[in-house]
Design an enzyme around this catalytic site. Structure first.
Site, short mmCIF file in Angstrom:
data_model
loop_
_atom_site.label_atom_id
_atom_site.label_comp_id
_atom_site.label_asym_id
_atom_site.label_seq_id
_atom_site.Cartn_x
_atom_site.Cartn_y
_atom_site.Cartn_z
N GLU A 65 -9.70 -10.36 -7.48
CA GLU A 65 -8.79 -9.21 -7.34
C GLU A 65 -7.71 -9.20 -8.44
OE1 GLU A 65 -7.54 -9.40 -3.22
OE2 GLU A 65 -9.59 -9.04 -2.51
N ARG A 121 -1.15 -14.25 3.89
CA ARG A 121 -1.85 -13.62 5.02
C ARG A 121 -1.06 -13.78 6.31
NH1 ARG A 121 -6.56 -10.42 4.26
NH2 ARG A 121 -7.10 -10.98 6.38
N HIS A 133 -1.83 -5.31 1.46
CA HIS A 133 -3.11 -6.01 1.24
C HIS A 133 -2.81 -7.43 0.77
CE1 HIS A 133 -7.10 -7.00 -0.36
NE2 HIS A 133 -6.45 -7.47 -1.41
N ASN A 193 -1.87 0.29 6.93
CA ASN A 193 -1.34 -0.99 7.44
C ASN A 193 -0.50 -1.75 6.42
OD1 ASN A 193 -3.45 -1.76 5.83
ND2 ASN A 193 -4.45 -3.07 7.34
N ARG A 243 3.04 -6.37 8.85
CA ARG A 243 2.32 -5.28 9.51
C ARG A 243 2.86 -5.03 10.91
NH1 ARG A 243 -3.61 -7.33 7.41
NH2 ARG A 243 -3.87 -5.86 5.68
N PHE A 295 -15.08 3.35 7.89
CA PHE A 295 -13.73 3.60 7.41
C PHE A 295 -13.62 3.56 5.89
CE2 PHE A 295 -14.03 -0.97 8.31
CZ PHE A 295 -13.57 -1.52 7.11
N TYR A 328 -12.50 -3.21 -2.73
CA TYR A 328 -13.03 -3.08 -1.37
C TYR A 328 -14.55 -3.01 -1.32
CZ TYR A 328 -8.24 -2.46 0.33
OH TYR A 328 -6.91 -2.65 0.66
N LYS A 378 0.84 -1.21 0.00
CA LYS A 378 0.00 0.00 0.00
C LYS A 378 0.87 1.27 0.00
CE LYS A 378 -4.01 -2.15 2.25
NZ LYS A 378 -4.82 -2.20 3.51
N THR A 423 -4.74 -7.48 10.77
CA THR A 423 -5.14 -6.24 10.08
C THR A 423 -4.68 -4.99 10.82
OG1 THR A 423 -7.10 -7.39 9.24
CG2 THR A 423 -7.14 -4.99 9.16
P1 IDP Z 1 -7.51 -7.13 5.70
O1 IDP Z 1 -6.78 -6.06 4.91
O2 IDP Z 1 -6.63 -7.69 6.78
O3 IDP Z 1 -8.14 -8.20 4.84
P2 IDP Z 1 -10.18 -6.04 6.07
O4 IDP Z 1 -11.04 -6.25 7.26
O5 IDP Z 1 -10.56 -6.73 4.80
O6 IDP Z 1 -8.68 -6.38 6.50
O7 IDP Z 1 -10.13 -4.47 5.82
C1 IDP Z 1 -9.61 -3.96 4.62
C2 IDP Z 1 -8.75 -2.76 4.92
O8 IDP Z 1 -9.58 -1.71 5.42
C3 IDP Z 1 -7.70 -2.97 6.01
O9 IDP Z 1 -6.51 -3.55 5.53
C4 IDP Z 1 -7.48 -1.54 6.50
O10 IDP Z 1 -6.63 -0.83 5.59
C5 IDP Z 1 -8.88 -0.96 6.39
N1 IDP Z 1 -9.61 -1.04 7.66
C6 IDP Z 1 -10.30 -2.10 8.14
N2 IDP Z 1 -10.86 -1.82 9.32
C7 IDP Z 1 -10.54 -0.53 9.58
C8 IDP Z 1 -10.85 0.35 10.68
O11 IDP Z 1 -11.53 0.00 11.64
N3 IDP Z 1 -10.31 1.61 10.60
C9 IDP Z 1 -9.56 2.04 9.55
N4 IDP Z 1 -9.26 1.23 8.50
C10 IDP Z 1 -9.74 -0.04 8.52
MG MG Z 2 -9.72 -8.11 3.53
#
Ligand code: IDP
Ligand code: MG
Length: 134
Positions: free
Chosen positions: A128, A87, A117, A114, A104, A59, A51, A11, A93
């Site tokens: 994707e 992963r 992805h 973070n 991360r 968010f 997304y 990212k 996350t």
């Molecule tokens: P992942 O990236 O580990 O699969 P997901 O739950 O799919 O996690 O969320 C996608 C992305 O959305 C996360 O990587 C992060 O960048 C963002 N994200 C998820 N939850 C939050 C939050 O509570 N606050 C801010 N950003 C979030």
């Molecule tokens: Mg995800």
């Protein structure tokens, strides 16, 4: 396990903070193969498609802004159990909860930025890869 392909993306913060080389090295050290790779911007359409499952969440708007804010590294990664392997190398996350030694955990500080992805299933990976390497 089976030979799988997954989609991963360093990212904007990961690129900006100079972690491209280290992240790719970790994937290769783990036995995964980088099949395709491209540095460039994510379009608004690609961000929304990637997304879609998060649309409407608090968010979501910030996430779309962030992921389109600067260059990223888009990758197709293959190997035995590549989806899970990727992963687990990424870590949780929320970087605050990600274990030391994970991407991360080592390079991230906050949920909003973070570092990386990775697809969460073989089906997501196929979708994707189609979004980013049409
Ligand atoms: P992942 O990236 O580990 O699969 P997901 O739950 O799919 O996690 O969320 C996608 C992305 O959305 C996360 O990587 C992060 O960048 C963002 N994200 C998820 N939850 C939050 C939050 O509570 N606050 C801010 N950003 C979030
Ligand atoms: Mg995800």
């Amino acid at each position: 396990m089976a030979l799988e392909k997954t989609y991963s993306m360093i990212k904007p913060d990961g690129v900006r903070n100079g972690h491209i080389g280290e992240i790719i090295a970790r994937f290769e050290r783990a036995g995964l193969t980088i099949e395709r790779m491209e540095l460039g911007m994510v379009t608004l359409e690609q961000a929304k498609a990637n997304y879609a499952e998060h649309e409407g969440k608090p968010f979501y708007e910030g996430l779309i802004k962030y992921v389109t804010s600067g260059p990223v590294v888009k990758m197709v990664i293959s190997g035995e159990g590549a989806v899970k392997k990727c992963r687990s190398l990424m870590g949780a996350t929320n970087p605050a909860e990600a274990a030391p030694g994970t991407i991360r955990g080592d390079f991230g500080l906050v949920m909003d930025e973070n570092v990386i992805h990775g697809s969460d299933s073989v089906a997501s990976a196929e979708r994707e890869i189609g979004v980013f390497f049409a």
